[in-house]
Design a protein around this motif. Structure first.
Motif, mmCIF file in Angstrom:
data_model
loop_
_atom_site.group_PDB
_atom_site.id
_atom_site.type_symbol
_atom_site.label_atom_id
_atom_site.label_comp_id
_atom_site.label_asym_id
_atom_site.label_seq_id
_atom_site.Cartn_x
_atom_site.Cartn_y
_atom_site.Cartn_z
ATOM 1 N N ALA A 2 32.823 9.252 -2.354
ATOM 2 C CA ALA A 2 32.558 9.888 -3.634
ATOM 3 C C ALA A 2 31.513 10.987 -3.470
ATOM 4 C CB ALA A 2 32.065 8.835 -4.618
ATOM 5 N N GLU A 53 30.271 6.033 -12.175
ATOM 6 C CA GLU A 53 31.152 5.229 -11.319
ATOM 7 C C GLU A 53 30.864 5.489 -9.834
ATOM 8 O OE1 GLU A 53 35.278 5.511 -12.502
ATOM 9 O OE2 GLU A 53 34.712 5.620 -14.612
ATOM 10 N N GLU A 54 29.580 5.520 -9.504
ATOM 11 C CA GLU A 54 29.127 5.728 -8.130
ATOM 12 C C GLU A 54 29.668 7.029 -7.535
ATOM 13 O OE1 GLU A 54 29.897 2.173 -5.896
ATOM 14 O OE2 GLU A 54 28.724 0.952 -7.279
ATOM 15 N N GLU A 56 32.401 8.641 -8.398
ATOM 16 C CA GLU A 56 33.858 8.757 -8.394
ATOM 17 C C GLU A 56 34.393 9.418 -9.662
ATOM 18 O OE1 GLU A 56 35.571 4.960 -7.471
ATOM 19 O OE2 GLU A 56 34.809 5.006 -5.425
ATOM 20 N N HIS A 57 33.497 9.906 -10.506
ATOM 21 C CA HIS A 57 33.887 10.555 -11.763
ATOM 22 C C HIS A 57 32.923 11.706 -12.034
ATOM 23 C CE1 HIS A 57 36.272 10.205 -15.482
ATOM 24 N NE2 HIS A 57 35.223 10.743 -16.058
ATOM 25 N N PRO A 107 38.399 12.351 -12.951
ATOM 26 C CA PRO A 107 38.117 11.437 -11.846
ATOM 27 C C PRO A 107 38.092 12.176 -10.515
ATOM 28 C CG PRO A 107 40.400 11.227 -12.529
ATOM 29 C CD PRO A 107 39.741 12.189 -13.481
ATOM 30 N N LEU A 108 37.166 11.792 -9.665
ATOM 31 C CA LEU A 108 37.113 12.295 -8.299
ATOM 32 C C LEU A 108 37.704 11.263 -7.348
ATOM 33 C CD1 LEU A 108 33.491 13.710 -8.379
ATOM 34 C CD2 LEU A 108 35.602 15.039 -8.404
ATOM 35 N N GLU A 109 37.563 10.002 -7.723
ATOM 36 C CA GLU A 109 38.021 8.870 -6.927
ATOM 37 C C GLU A 109 37.525 8.979 -5.488
ATOM 38 O OE1 GLU A 109 39.057 6.354 -8.496
ATOM 39 O OE2 GLU A 109 39.600 7.291 -10.382
ATOM 40 N N ASP A 110 38.405 9.210 -4.529
ATOM 41 C CA ASP A 110 38.000 9.252 -3.135
ATOM 42 C C ASP A 110 37.853 10.672 -2.597
ATOM 43 O OD1 ASP A 110 40.667 9.842 -3.209
ATOM 44 O OD2 ASP A 110 41.251 8.471 -1.614
ATOM 45 N N SER A 111 37.746 11.639 -3.513
ATOM 46 C CA SER A 111 37.587 13.039 -3.116
ATOM 47 C C SER A 111 36.180 13.522 -3.437
ATOM 48 C CB SER A 111 38.576 13.926 -3.877
ATOM 49 O OG SER A 111 39.895 13.562 -3.580
ATOM 50 N N ASN A 112 35.768 14.546 -2.729
ATOM 51 C CA ASN A 112 34.484 15.179 -3.025
ATOM 52 C C ASN A 112 34.704 16.337 -3.987
ATOM 53 O OD1 ASN A 112 32.783 13.605 -1.434
ATOM 54 N ND2 ASN A 112 33.248 14.796 0.384
#
Length: 182
Positions: A2, A53-54, A56-57, A107-112
């Motif tokens: 994240a 969300e740590e 991830e958003h 959402p970013l989820e697993d992307s930077n």
């Protein structure tokens, strides 16, 4: 994988945008505007960025209401029409206060988050506030939905946004409270 607040600060520095770290998960920026006037009458908008969300958003918003209306029907209709016309933008309306805030979130989820994404989000927020200020103002104060005099501000031409000074940003922070932050 994240995005961290430190990465976000580095990106803002790369863009040469002034900001203040409000807390470990909140950055506050201020930008000069052409047509928009904040509730004090200043040509300035304060934006807050958070990475919930740590990381991830992505969540950016105006902490101060951009409008307060006792006639929300026209204002809500204008907001929906703007959302149809503009990318990324959504409005949050607090029915109890009659307060309208501009928001960009995704959402970013697993992307930077990239510098280009960040810059586009901030520029789009400033563009929408400037372009539709008179339309939103008319709807909030007069209950009229009229796009005929919208400002001719081309979002693609918003090349250089003028970041506020640290003092101007500190003034915007005074409107943050626990109800405003995630």
């Amino acid at each position: 994988m994240a995005t961290s607040i430190d990465e976000l600060k580095s990106q803002l520095n790369e863009l040469d945008y002034n900001f203040v770290e409000h807390d470990e998960s909140t950055l506050v920026l201020s930008f000069k505007t052409e047509t928009y006037r904040d509730p004090d009458g200043d040509p300035m908008v304060t934006l807050v960025i958070q990475l919930p969300e740590e990381g991830e958003h992505f969540y950016a918003f105006t902490p101060r209401p951009i409008f307060v209306s006792e006639q929300p029907d026209a204002l809500i209709r204008v907001c929906l029409l703007i959302q149809l016309r503009e990318k990324l933008i959504k409005f949050d309306f607090d029915e109890e206060e009659g307060a309208l805030r501009l928001v960009v979130e995704f959402p970013l989820e697993d992307s930077n988050l990239t510098v280009t994404q960040l810059q586009r989000c901030l520029r789009q927020m400033i563009h929408v506030i400037d372009k539709y200020y008179q339309v939103l103002n008319r709807a909030a104060k007069k209950g009229v939905v009229d796009f005929s005099e919208e400002e001719d501000v081309d979002g693609d031409s918003v090349e250089d946004v003028d970041s506020g000074t640290p003092l101007e940003i500190e003034e915007g922070i005074s409107y943050l409270d626990s109800d405003t932050l995630l």
